[in-house]
Design an enzyme around this catalytic site. Structure first.
Site, PDB file in Angstrom:
ATOM      1  N   ASN A  54       0.833  -1.209   0.000  1.00 24.80           N
ATOM      2  CA  ASN A  54       0.000   0.000   0.000  1.00 24.80           C
ATOM      3  C   ASN A  54       0.861   1.249   0.000  1.00 24.80           C
ATOM      4  O   ASN A  54       2.020   1.227   0.449  1.00 24.80           O
ATOM      5  CB  ASN A  54      -0.863   0.082   1.275  1.00 24.80           C
ATOM      6  CG  ASN A  54      -1.897  -1.016   1.359  1.00 24.80           C
ATOM      7  OD1 ASN A  54      -2.342  -1.547   0.338  1.00 24.80           O
ATOM      8  ND2 ASN A  54      -2.284  -1.359   2.577  1.00 24.80           N
ATOM      9  N   ALA A  55       0.261   2.341  -0.451  1.00 24.01           N
ATOM     10  CA  ALA A  55       0.776   3.664  -0.103  1.00 24.01           C
ATOM     11  C   ALA A  55      -0.021   4.109   1.126  1.00 24.01           C
ATOM     12  O   ALA A  55      -1.253   4.001   1.136  1.00 24.01           O
ATOM     13  CB  ALA A  55       0.570   4.635  -1.256  1.00 24.01           C
ATOM     14  N   ASP A  56       0.667   4.547   2.155  1.00 21.35           N
ATOM     15  CA  ASP A  56      -0.001   5.011   3.386  1.00 21.35           C
ATOM     16  C   ASP A  56      -0.095   6.531   3.367  1.00 21.35           C
ATOM     17  O   ASP A  56       0.939   7.232   3.417  1.00 21.35           O
ATOM     18  CB  ASP A  56       0.792   4.576   4.626  1.00 21.35           C
ATOM     19  CG  ASP A  56       0.676   3.088   4.898  1.00 21.35           C
ATOM     20  OD1 ASP A  56      -0.046   2.383   4.156  1.00 21.35           O
ATOM     21  OD2 ASP A  56       1.312   2.625   5.871  1.00 21.35           O
ATOM     22  N   LYS A  75       0.674  -4.483   4.828  1.00 18.38           N
ATOM     23  CA  LYS A  75       1.206  -5.439   5.806  1.00 18.38           C
ATOM     24  C   LYS A  75       2.278  -6.347   5.199  1.00 18.38           C
ATOM     25  O   LYS A  75       3.303  -6.630   5.821  1.00 18.38           O
ATOM     26  CB  LYS A  75       0.065  -6.265   6.391  1.00 18.38           C
ATOM     27  CG  LYS A  75      -0.882  -5.422   7.231  1.00 18.38           C
ATOM     28  CD  LYS A  75      -1.929  -6.245   7.925  1.00 18.38           C
ATOM     29  CE  LYS A  75      -3.014  -5.346   8.509  1.00 18.38           C
ATOM     30  NZ  LYS A  75      -2.515  -4.342   9.446  1.00 18.38           N
ATOM     31  N   GLY A  76       2.036  -6.825   3.976  1.00 16.41           N
ATOM     32  CA  GLY A  76       3.025  -7.718   3.354  1.00 16.41           C
ATOM     33  C   GLY A  76       4.337  -7.003   3.118  1.00 16.41           C
ATOM     34  O   GLY A  76       5.418  -7.503   3.457  1.00 16.41           O
ATOM     35  N   ALA A  77       4.260  -5.811   2.513  1.00 17.71           N
ATOM     36  CA  ALA A  77       5.474  -5.043   2.222  1.00 17.71           C
ATOM     37  C   ALA A  77       6.198  -4.680   3.520  1.00 17.71           C
ATOM     38  O   ALA A  77       7.428  -4.766   3.604  1.00 17.71           O
ATOM     39  CB  ALA A  77       5.116  -3.785   1.440  1.00 17.71           C
ATOM     40  N   ASP A 127       3.572  -5.507  12.126  1.00 13.83           N
ATOM     41  CA  ASP A 127       4.304  -6.004  10.949  1.00 13.83           C
ATOM     42  C   ASP A 127       5.805  -6.070  11.230  1.00 13.83           C
ATOM     43  O   ASP A 127       6.494  -6.985  10.756  1.00 13.83           O
ATOM     44  CB  ASP A 127       4.050  -5.105   9.742  1.00 13.83           C
ATOM     45  CG  ASP A 127       2.571  -5.023   9.398  1.00 13.83           C
ATOM     46  OD1 ASP A 127       1.857  -6.015   9.639  1.00 13.83           O
ATOM     47  OD2 ASP A 127       2.137  -3.961   8.925  1.00 13.83           O
ATOM     48  N   ARG A 168       9.183   5.996  16.077  1.00  9.48           N
ATOM     49  CA  ARG A 168       9.341   6.836  14.875  1.00  9.48           C
ATOM     50  C   ARG A 168       8.062   6.817  14.047  1.00  9.48           C
ATOM     51  O   ARG A 168       7.260   5.884  14.161  1.00  9.48           O
ATOM     52  CB  ARG A 168      10.529   6.334  14.040  1.00  9.48           C
ATOM     53  CG  ARG A 168      11.871   6.519  14.741  1.00  9.48           C
ATOM     54  CD  ARG A 168      13.023   6.122  13.849  1.00  9.48           C
ATOM     55  NE  ARG A 168      13.186   4.690  13.764  1.00  9.48           N
ATOM     56  CZ  ARG A 168      13.986   3.962  14.539  1.00  9.48           C
ATOM     57  NH1 ARG A 168      14.723   4.560  15.452  1.00  9.48           N
ATOM     58  NH2 ARG A 168      14.079   2.667  14.392  1.00  9.48           N
ATOM     59  N   GLY A 208       5.451   6.430  10.921  1.00  5.88           N
ATOM     60  CA  GLY A 208       5.247   5.564   9.773  1.00  5.88           C
ATOM     61  C   GLY A 208       5.537   4.107  10.092  1.00  5.88           C
ATOM     62  O   GLY A 208       5.947   3.760  11.208  1.00  5.88           O
TER      63      GLY A 208
HETATM   64  O1  RIB Z   1      -0.176  -2.833   9.601  1.00 12.73           O
HETATM   65  C1  RIB Z   1       0.001  -1.506   9.172  1.00 12.73           C
HETATM   66  C2  RIB Z   1      -0.400  -1.389   7.735  1.00 12.73           C
HETATM   67  O2  RIB Z   1      -1.775  -1.638   7.651  1.00 12.73           O
HETATM   68  C3  RIB Z   1      -0.200  -0.014   7.138  1.00 12.73           C
HETATM   69  O3  RIB Z   1       1.067   0.164   6.553  1.00 12.73           O
HETATM   70  C4  RIB Z   1      -1.335   0.072   6.146  1.00 12.73           C
HETATM   71  O4  RIB Z   1      -0.912   0.048   4.820  1.00 12.73           O
HETATM   72  C5  RIB Z   1      -2.231  -1.111   6.449  1.00 12.73           C
HETATM   73  O5  RIB Z   1      -2.087  -2.108   5.533  1.00 12.73           O
END
Ligand code: RIB
Length: 297
Positions: free
Chosen positions: A12-14, A41-43, A249, A282, A284
């Site tokens: 995802n882009a957050d 979550k995967g990335a 994650d 931190r 993000g």
């Molecule tokens: O677990 C955090 C993630 O959940 C965020 O980066 C967002 O993209 C959502 O998938």
């Protein structure tokens, strides 16, 4: 080249907006900061493992849009193999994260391209998965694909780390394939179909389904787990939390890296609690993850 860890999952882009407090329904608030950071979550899990020194590959899908570049930047920076990341005709997954000054967040995810992570994509990566020490999957992609990943990992003789996040109901045969199964309290309750369990009891009940190892994460309450019938618990590290986005994650990625390195689940979880604690100090998800050799709480 054989990988330590193969992650099948979301990218995802957050879009992060920071506010003093969360708005009430119907209310308009002024935020004080905004940023767009790589997430999913995967990335996130792939980046967390790679930053700790694991050789990591990702199986995923993104769109052909500007957010794809943002979403893949953290993976590239961490050296994750993206050969099995497919561009599809759908927008890159987007997460709108509202972060309040007390570090509490709310997240809305629009899956977009993540809905295209199909069993066919997993089959195309079957050799990659079979050559890995650990295959990691979460529930931010279609659940039929999650179940298929469990079968492909089993067929290839690869250990499966199943993180049922966000909460989902999965077939018992999929849950049983996990070693470890990683859930938070809420996700454990959904899997068990009941909320009245203490975390250690939930872990034991999940293990009783036939799961060799289970980890239940409790945020600031630490972690409880069970492996081969032996229960254990670990405290969380005490830190000043700024942003808890992606801390789960960070935990899963570090756990996978530790297991791929040969650690028992409990010892890998001890490393993972420290990595997760570092991440909440931190802003993000991915940018907050420590690199191999960094000081940890
Ligand atoms: O677990 C955090 C993630 O959940 C965020 O980066 C967002 O993209 C959502 O998938």
């Amino acid at each position: 080249m054989a990988r330590d860890v193969v992650v099948v999952g979301s990218v995802n882009a957050d879009l992060i907006v920071q506010v003093e407090r969360h708005p009430h329904p119907g209310e308009t608030l002024l935020g004080h900061t905004s940023s767009v950071l790589p997430g999913g979550k995967g990335a996130n899990q792939a980046v967390a493992a790679a930053r700790l020194g694991a050789e990591v590959a990702l199986v995923a899908a993104v769109g052909d849009d500007v957010n794809a570049g943002i979403a893949l930047a953290g993976l590239r920076d961490a050296g994750v193999d993206l050969d099995h990341v497919t561009a599809v005709d759908a927008p890159t997954g987007l997460a709108v994260v509202t972060l309040a000054d007390d570090a509490e967040n709310t997240i809305v995810v629009v899956p977009g391209a993540n809905a295209s992570v199909s069993p066919r994509l997993v089959d195309a990566a079957a050799d990659l998965i079979a050559g890995a020490r650990v295959c990691v999957v979460q529930a931010e992609i279609p659940l039929a694909t999650v179940a298929h990943v469990a079968r492909v990992a089993a067929a290839g003789g690869t250990r499966l780390l199943l993180n049922v996040a966000p909460a989902a109901e999965l077939p018992t045969e999929t849950v049983r394939a996990a070693d470890p199964l990683v859930v938070n309290e809420h996700e454990a309750a959904i899997l068990l179909g009941r909320r009245d369990r203490e975390p250690a009891d939930a872990a034991a009940e999940l293990a009783a389904l036939g799961v060799r190892s289970v980890v239940v994460t409790l945020g600031a309450g630490g972690v409880v787990g069970i492996e081969d019938g032996e229960a254990w618990s670990l405290p969380a590290r005490r830190v000043d939390a700024l942003d808890t986005t992606g801390a789960g994650d960070a935990f899963v990625g570090a756990l996978a890296a530790g297991i791929a390195d040969g650690l028992p689940v409990r010892q890998a979880a001890a490393l993972a609690t420290r990595v997760a604690a570092a991440s909440v100090t931190r802003l993000g998800a991915q940018p907050s993850y420590p690199w191999q050799g960094d000081d940890l709480p």
